[in-house]
Enzyme design. Structure first.
Site, PDB file in Angstrom:
ATOM      1  N   SER A  58     -27.937  -4.621   6.402  1.00 11.84           N
ATOM      2  CA  SER A  58     -28.260  -5.675   5.434  1.00 11.84           C
ATOM      3  C   SER A  58     -29.244  -5.168   4.388  1.00 11.84           C
ATOM      4  CB  SER A  58     -28.889  -6.860   6.176  1.00 11.84           C
ATOM      5  OG  SER A  58     -29.499  -7.761   5.267  1.00 11.84           O
ATOM      6  N   ALA A  59     -29.147  -5.703   3.207  1.00 11.23           N
ATOM      7  CA  ALA A  59     -30.102  -5.372   2.137  1.00 11.23           C
ATOM      8  C   ALA A  59     -31.505  -5.826   2.513  1.00 11.23           C
ATOM      9  CB  ALA A  59     -29.666  -6.038   0.838  1.00 11.23           C
TER      10      ALA A  59
ATOM     11  N   ASN B 143     -18.536 -13.252  21.760  1.00  9.43           N
ATOM     12  CA  ASN B 143     -19.018 -14.174  22.811  1.00  9.43           C
ATOM     13  C   ASN B 143     -19.097 -15.618  22.301  1.00  9.43           C
ATOM     14  OD1 ASN B 143     -21.207 -14.266  21.144  1.00  9.43           O
ATOM     15  ND2 ASN B 143     -22.707 -13.483  22.633  1.00  9.43           N
TER      16      ASN B 143
ATOM     17  N   LYS C 131     -32.346  -4.942  12.158  1.00 15.15           N
ATOM     18  CA  LYS C 131     -31.398  -4.145  11.370  1.00 15.15           C
ATOM     19  C   LYS C 131     -32.003  -2.761  11.072  1.00 15.15           C
ATOM     20  CE  LYS C 131     -27.978  -7.070  10.889  1.00 15.15           C
ATOM     21  NZ  LYS C 131     -26.692  -6.834  11.565  1.00 15.15           N
TER      22      LYS C 131
ATOM     23  N   PRO D 220     -41.082 -19.679   1.821  1.00 16.21           N
ATOM     24  CA  PRO D 220     -41.880 -18.536   2.302  1.00 16.21           C
ATOM     25  C   PRO D 220     -40.990 -17.341   2.667  1.00 16.21           C
ATOM     26  CG  PRO D 220     -42.585 -20.577   3.366  1.00 16.21           C
ATOM     27  CD  PRO D 220     -41.345 -20.910   2.570  1.00 16.21           C
TER      28      PRO D 220
ATOM     29  N   TYR E 236     -35.451 -10.548  12.228  1.00 19.82           N
ATOM     30  CA  TYR E 236     -34.015 -10.237  11.982  1.00 19.82           C
ATOM     31  C   TYR E 236     -33.896  -8.925  11.195  1.00 19.82           C
ATOM     32  CZ  TYR E 236     -29.862 -10.019   9.119  1.00 19.82           C
ATOM     33  OH  TYR E 236     -28.765  -9.562   8.450  1.00 19.82           O
TER      34      TYR E 236
ATOM     35  N   GLY F 140     -16.715 -13.861  13.614  1.00 16.11           N
ATOM     36  CA  GLY F 140     -17.762 -14.337  12.694  1.00 16.11           C
ATOM     37  C   GLY F 140     -17.246 -14.382  11.261  1.00 16.11           C
TER      38      GLY F 140
ATOM     39  N   LYS G  69     -28.264 -13.561  13.250  1.00 19.63           N
ATOM     40  CA  LYS G  69     -28.490 -13.172  11.843  1.00 19.63           C
ATOM     41  C   LYS G  69     -29.249 -14.200  11.000  1.00 19.63           C
ATOM     42  CE  LYS G  69     -24.453 -15.237   9.868  1.00 19.63           C
ATOM     43  NZ  LYS G  69     -23.586 -15.224   8.710  1.00 19.63           N
TER      44      LYS G  69
ATOM     45  N   ASP H 258     -19.678 -10.125  26.119  1.00 18.66           N
ATOM     46  CA  ASP H 258     -21.031 -10.073  25.557  1.00 18.66           C
ATOM     47  C   ASP H 258     -21.538  -8.644  25.633  1.00 18.66           C
ATOM     48  OD1 ASP H 258     -23.717 -12.433  25.590  1.00 18.66           O
ATOM     49  OD2 ASP H 258     -23.811 -10.306  25.039  1.00 18.66           O
ATOM     50  N   LEU H 259     -22.055  -8.126  24.540  1.00 18.44           N
ATOM     51  CA  LEU H 259     -22.561  -6.748  24.528  1.00 18.44           C
ATOM     52  C   LEU H 259     -23.758  -6.576  25.459  1.00 18.44           C
ATOM     53  CD1 LEU H 259     -22.321  -5.766  20.738  1.00 18.44           C
ATOM     54  CD2 LEU H 259     -20.710  -5.230  22.594  1.00 18.44           C
TER      55      LEU H 259
HETATM   56  C1  WQD Z   1     -30.334 -17.085  -2.054  1.00 22.21           C
HETATM   57  C2  WQD Z   1     -31.183 -17.682  -3.170  1.00 22.21           C
HETATM   58  C3  WQD Z   1     -33.170 -18.777  -2.375  1.00 22.21           C
HETATM   59  C4  WQD Z   1     -31.021 -21.987  -0.280  1.00 22.21           C
HETATM   60  C5  WQD Z   1     -30.219 -14.154   3.244  1.00 22.21           C
HETATM   61  C6  WQD Z   1     -30.738 -13.236   4.297  1.00 22.21           C
HETATM   62  C7  WQD Z   1     -30.164 -11.861   4.072  1.00 22.21           C
HETATM   63  C8  WQD Z   1     -28.647 -11.939   4.070  1.00 22.21           C
HETATM   64  C9  WQD Z   1     -28.157 -12.943   3.048  1.00 22.21           C
HETATM   65  C10 WQD Z   1     -27.775 -11.258   6.212  1.00 22.21           C
HETATM   66  C11 WQD Z   1     -32.688 -17.455  -2.968  1.00 22.21           C
HETATM   67  C12 WQD Z   1     -32.228 -19.782  -3.036  1.00 22.21           C
HETATM   68  C13 WQD Z   1     -31.329 -20.851  -1.014  1.00 22.21           C
HETATM   69  C14 WQD Z   1     -31.372 -23.270  -0.780  1.00 22.21           C
HETATM   70  C15 WQD Z   1     -32.302 -22.224  -2.742  1.00 22.21           C
HETATM   71  N1  WQD Z   1     -28.179 -12.263   5.373  1.00 22.21           N
HETATM   72  N2  WQD Z   1     -31.949 -20.976  -2.218  1.00 22.21           N
HETATM   73  N3  WQD Z   1     -32.004 -23.329  -2.009  1.00 22.21           N
HETATM   74  O1  WQD Z   1     -32.373 -15.417   1.342  1.00 22.21           O
HETATM   75  O2  WQD Z   1     -31.192 -13.975  -0.407  1.00 22.21           O
HETATM   76  O3  WQD Z   1     -30.621 -13.695   1.986  1.00 22.21           O
HETATM   77  O4  WQD Z   1     -28.811 -14.201   3.324  1.00 22.21           O
HETATM   78  O5  WQD Z   1     -27.618 -10.105   5.959  1.00 22.21           O
HETATM   79  O6  WQD Z   1     -30.591 -11.020   5.106  1.00 22.21           O
HETATM   80  O7  WQD Z   1     -32.131 -13.192   4.157  1.00 22.21           O
HETATM   81  O8  WQD Z   1     -29.930 -15.784   0.775  1.00 22.21           O
HETATM   82  O9  WQD Z   1     -28.581 -17.799   0.304  1.00 22.21           O
HETATM   83  O10 WQD Z   1     -30.728 -18.046   1.649  1.00 22.21           O
HETATM   84  O11 WQD Z   1     -30.871 -17.550  -0.811  1.00 22.21           O
HETATM   85  O12 WQD Z   1     -32.854 -22.306  -3.827  1.00 22.21           O
HETATM   86  O13 WQD Z   1     -31.137 -24.348  -0.145  1.00 22.21           O
HETATM   87  O14 WQD Z   1     -30.995 -19.086  -3.191  1.00 22.21           O
HETATM   88  O15 WQD Z   1     -34.519 -19.041  -2.714  1.00 22.21           O
HETATM   89  O16 WQD Z   1     -33.273 -17.248  -4.238  1.00 22.21           O
HETATM   90  P1  WQD Z   1     -31.149 -14.736   0.869  1.00 22.21           P
HETATM   91  P2  WQD Z   1     -29.996 -17.370   0.543  1.00 22.21           P
END
Ligand code: WQD
Length: 342
Positions: free
Chosen positions: A124-125, A32, A152, A292, A148, A10, A84, A58-59
């Site tokens: 993840s945060a 996988n 985590k 959203p 998701y 990945g 993810k 595969d786990l």
């Molecule tokens: C970043 C910013 C959007 C796309 C996600 C997962 C999180 C982690 C990281 C796994 C936000 C804005 C985005 C676009 C935009 N994954 N945006 N136009 O949502 O912070 O986190 O990825 O661990 O769990 O939720 O990342 O890159 O989608 O968005 O304006 O086409 O960019 O609103 O402010 P996000 P993102």
């Protein structure tokens, strides 16, 4: 020392495998290919200049995991394997709970069966849910707003219970903020399926002309320019954090969560402007409604990882952008599956 890396082909797994090999670890890579391509195996070998053991497995198939532990001496595990995509998890929650939770339960059960108790987990945060404060530190109350994120959080709780049941376990929970960028060679990078959900791969596809324009999801957040603020961290810095966490779990026992972020928040407009400078390409964009489930601002307090793992992110936003751009230019269709000419 031999490390089992689940999900090693990945985005973050592959960069971490290169760093593990370069640091002298032997690795056993398990994947996988549900969200990656076999081409990544060759790229890892090419960059690291070393061979390694690989299993397409595969786990969810516990017998396959047992067989891998029977055939290889495993000293520790870095567990990346998991579905993810936030949006996808809302539409197919059973797949997410089964794949992420059952896969982890199978892995941990086999680890215990073979007396392997050193584990680095890809968290993840997102487990911070919606907080009304930044920067985020590890002791904040946790919650999740989508399946998701709930997988985590559930896995973090499972691993805490595992440690309470058997204090031989030594576990690091790594809470990633926003991983971006690519290996400086341009030979490893983020290869999303279909239209990217995340900001940076979307921008790189606009810059290369695959997508017409970026939709900026809202500019009315209480942030410096109204657009969403995130803690973007270079995937190479993130990968190094795994090496540091691995070194710690192999010399201690216990369970600890660590934020892997830079501690700096950048807005969507910051990213657009920096990417334009790095690539020399204009990024056409349109302000649209908020997405959203999005939060306005999120960035890390990385001080615990700095202190306890002796780790600190080094690369800045410009480097993240220039490396992302190099990857996109050199791989316009990602790791396109090899075409066998007949
Ligand atoms: C970043 C910013 C959007 C796309 C996600 C997962 C999180 C982690 C990281 C796994 C936000 C804005 C985005 C676009 C935009 N994954 N945006 N136009 O949502 O912070 O986190 O990825 O661990 O769990 O939720 O990342 O890159 O989608 O968005 O304006 O086409 O960019 O609103 O402010 P996000 P993102």
């Amino acid at each position: 020392m031999s490390i089992l890396v689940t999900g090693g082909t990945g985005y973050i797994g592959s960069h971490t495998c290169v760093q593990l090999l370069s640091a002298g670890f032997d690795i056993v890579l398990l994947d996988n290919f549900s969200n990656s391509k076999p081409e990544v195996i060759d790229r890892i070998k090419e960059i690291a200049g070393r061979d390694f053991t690989f299993y397409q497995a595969d786990l969810l198939n516990k017998k396959e995991i047992v067989s891998i532990f029977e055939k290889n001496k495993i000293d520790a595990v870095i567990h990346f394997a998991g579905l993810k995509a936030v949006g996808e998890s809302v539409s197919i929650p059973i797949n997410y709970y089964h794949n992420n939770i059952t896969g982890t339960l199978n892995l941990c059960s086999v680890m215990e069966q073979f007396g392997v108790y050193n584990l680095v987990f890809s968290s993840s945060a997102t487990v911070y849910g919606t907080q009304d404060q930044v920067p985020l530190h590890e002791d904040l109350p946790l919650s999740a707003t989508n399946p998701y994120g709930r997988t985590k959080l559930m896995i973090e709780n499972i691993l805490n219970d595992l440690y309470v049941s058997n204090t031989n376990w030594s576990i690091a929970l790594l809470r990633y903020f926003n991983p971006v960028g690519a290996h400086s060679s341009g030979r490893l990078g983020e290869d999303p399926n279909g239209i990217p959900n995340n900001l940076v791969p979307y921008i790189t596809q606009v810059a290369i002309g695959k997508l017409p324009e970026l939709k900026v999801y809202g500019n009315n957040y209480p942030t410096k320019d109204g657009t969403g603020v995130r803690d973007y961290i270079h995937v190479e810095d993130l990968s190094e954090g795994h090496i540091k966490a691995l070194e710690k779990v192999t010399i201690t026992s216990g369970i600890n969560a660590y934020n892997l972020g830079t501690g700096i928040g950048y807005s969507v407009l910051d990213m657009i402007n920096t990417f334009s400078k790095a690539s020399g390409r204009e990024i056409p964009y349109k302000i649209t409604n908020r997405r959203p489930g999005d939060i306005g601002e999120s960035f890390a307090d990385p001080s615990k990882a700095e202190k306890e793992l002796n780790w600190k992110a080094k690369k800045d936003l410009y480097e993240m952008c220039i490396d992302s751009w190099r990857w996109q230019v050199n791989n316009p269709n990602g790791y396109e599956s090899k075409v066998t000419v007949v």
